[in-house]
Design an enzyme around this catalytic site. Structure first.
Site, PDB file in Angstrom:
ATOM      1  N   HIS A  77      18.338 -26.623 -15.140  1.00 41.96           N
ATOM      2  CA  HIS A  77      18.402 -27.160 -16.513  1.00 41.96           C
ATOM      3  C   HIS A  77      19.831 -26.660 -16.438  1.00 41.96           C
ATOM      4  O   HIS A  77      20.659 -27.304 -16.278  1.00 41.96           O
ATOM      5  CB  HIS A  77      18.081 -26.630 -17.824  1.00 41.96           C
ATOM      6  CG  HIS A  77      16.476 -27.563 -17.782  1.00 41.96           C
ATOM      7  ND1 HIS A  77      16.283 -28.721 -17.008  1.00 41.96           N
ATOM      8  CD2 HIS A  77      14.980 -27.025 -18.229  1.00 41.96           C
ATOM      9  CE1 HIS A  77      15.260 -28.958 -17.783  1.00 41.96           C
ATOM     10  NE2 HIS A  77      14.340 -28.097 -17.993  1.00 41.96           N
ATOM     11  N   HIS A 115      12.842 -22.121 -13.776  1.00 40.69           N
ATOM     12  CA  HIS A 115      12.823 -23.171 -15.054  1.00 40.69           C
ATOM     13  C   HIS A 115      13.672 -23.880 -15.750  1.00 40.69           C
ATOM     14  O   HIS A 115      14.585 -24.249 -15.553  1.00 40.69           O
ATOM     15  CB  HIS A 115      11.129 -23.360 -15.574  1.00 40.69           C
ATOM     16  CG  HIS A 115      11.375 -24.728 -15.986  1.00 40.69           C
ATOM     17  ND1 HIS A 115      10.296 -25.510 -15.984  1.00 40.69           N
ATOM     18  CD2 HIS A 115      12.160 -25.249 -16.758  1.00 40.69           C
ATOM     19  CE1 HIS A 115      10.689 -26.497 -16.567  1.00 40.69           C
ATOM     20  NE2 HIS A 115      11.220 -26.903 -17.355  1.00 40.69           N
ATOM     21  N   GLU A 116      14.354 -22.788 -16.399  1.00 39.90           N
ATOM     22  CA  GLU A 116      15.502 -22.838 -17.170  1.00 39.90           C
ATOM     23  C   GLU A 116      16.813 -22.838 -16.864  1.00 39.90           C
ATOM     24  O   GLU A 116      17.885 -23.745 -17.034  1.00 39.90           O
ATOM     25  CB  GLU A 116      15.593 -21.690 -18.606  1.00 39.90           C
ATOM     26  CG  GLU A 116      14.410 -22.043 -19.931  1.00 39.90           C
ATOM     27  CD  GLU A 116      14.362 -23.326 -20.413  1.00 39.90           C
ATOM     28  OE1 GLU A 116      15.092 -23.783 -20.559  1.00 39.90           O
ATOM     29  OE2 GLU A 116      13.002 -23.937 -20.812  1.00 39.90           O
TER      30      GLU A 116
END
Length: 408
Positions: free
Chosen positions: A71, A67-68
């Protein structure tokens, strides 16, 4: 949020674990290995439940990392440096060196995280179906699929600092043409959502649900604090909008030689000048390190005569550096790290031309409202991609230069 353990680099981004991750790992392993999995899939030995519980915790952290990383990689593609990712108690944190320059970039960076979590959920759901012959393993993948869906949905709540808050900020920024106003609105929504979670948590506690309620209170407190910090950051951005490092720095700071002793500097400058920061420079003016009063005080009195300033200085590679034409807002995040919140300003040839301290930043904030001109000649946020224009540095009057270097 600093990393306690460094795992390595992915796509040029340092990945680390905060010590608080151990808390969520212990909770997951204990809760799944000795609670949920034995009840849902009885008949397996204890070691099997523990192994599956540990595997679930590891794969959950991998989901957070994915998820990170999403980003971070999209941010890099939009021209934003991402030095590190840290996994911690309440999830993950990708550190962005600067803000997105357009609403579109803001939206892309925000939405890719929940999309990645949904993709992880689909992958785990497929694995659950494939491993159906072993119910315990299928249950593990099914649990991870459900958790990733929950993670994605929760992050899409339109409240900063959640990803949905970034989406809201991008939408309002595009509609209003004012990034600061949009950021403040998203942050206030995040604060309201945090208070709602705190209230729900207290209701669960008084209803006898205990642990689940305390978890909601913890998340709510984090959201309230983070949203408040984002609102302050947005307002600070409005205050210092368009200000360059050269306008705020203390020009031609008092310097010292790296070979001078601690006692020599104390006798020559410290006791007679109200300064707290002393850059070390070579004969040609190149920067070699930074000495502060805190570092001088750490030297024992009996060692001051023989200790050189170079021996106690903050190394040059650990001191944030800037050029006079750089926007001040771009430098502030780098000043939050080492060197006691100081930064040095260098010329293109590497010579020291200025010093930036917390006192300089405080003065810039205090005097920002004294300007008579409109600091926003066009919609706020629209000019983030426009190179800043340097304003001429006025020649200091007699006695003024020392006053600007005086520390608060």
């Amino acid at each position: 949020m600093r990393s306690s353990f460094r795992l390595g680099r992915v796509g040029g981004v340092v990945v680390g674990l905060n010590i608080s991750v151990l808390v969520i790992v212990v909770i997951l392993v204990a809760g799944l290995s000795f609670g949920q999995f034995p009840l849902a899939f009885p008949g397996y030995p204890v070691v099997a439940y523990v192994l599956v519980g540990v595997g679930t915790a590891v794969l959950f952290l991998a989901s957070l990392l994915a998820h990170e990383l999403a980003h971070a990689l999209v941010a890099q593609r939009n021209g934003i440096e991402v030095p590190r990712i840290t996994l911690w108690l309440l999830g993950g944190l990708a550190e962005l060196k600067s803000e997105p320059r357009t609403p579109g970039a803001d939206l892309r960076i925000a939405v890719v995280g929940p999309v990645t979590s949904f993709v992880c959920a689909v992958v785990f759901a497929v694995l659950a179906l494939v491993s159906g012959a072993v119910p315990l393993v299928a249950g593990m993948f099914g649990y991870l699929a459900a958790v990733n869906v929950l993670l994605a949905v929760f992050n899409l709540v339109p409240a900063a600092p959640l990803d949905g808050g970034r989406v809201l900020r991008a939408a309002l920024w595009s509609r209003w043409g004012d990034r600061v106003r949009a950021a403040v609105a998203a942050a206030r929504a995040g604060r309201v959502f945090g208070y709602v979670l705190i209230a729900l948590g207290f209701l669960q506690v008084v209803s006898g649900l205990g642990f689940q309620g305390l978890w909601l209170v913890l998340i709510g407190l984090f959201l309230v604090n983070a949203a408040s910090a984002e609102e302050q950051q947005a307002q600070l951005g409005a205050t210092l909008h368009g200000v360059t490092v050269g306008e705020v720095m203390s020009a031609r700071p008092v310097t010292a030689s790296p070979d001078e002793t601690v006692a020599g500097l104390i006798d020559r400058l410290v006791l007679s000048r109200r300064l707290s920061t002393y850059p070390l420079v070579a004969a040609d003016g190149s920067f070699l390190g930074l000495v502060t009063l805190n570092r001088l005080r750490q030297v024992r009195p009996e060692a001051r005569e023989t200790t050189r300033l170079a021996d106690i200085a903050c190394p040059p590679d650990q001191v944030p550096k800037a050029v006079p034409d750089e926007p001040l807002l771009g430098l502030l995040p780098r000043m939050n790290g080492g060197a006691d919140g100081r930064a040095v300003v260098l010329s293109p040839s590497g010579q020291l031309v200025g010093l930036l301290t917390p006192s300089d930043i405080s003065r810039a904030i205090q005097t920002a409202g004294l300007h008579h001109h409109d600091p926003y000649p066009h919609p706020r946020g629209a000019d983030l991609a426009v190179p800043p224009q340097r304003r001429p540095e006025p020649e200091p009057k007699h006695g003024e230069r020392e006053h600007r270097r005086t520390e608060v």
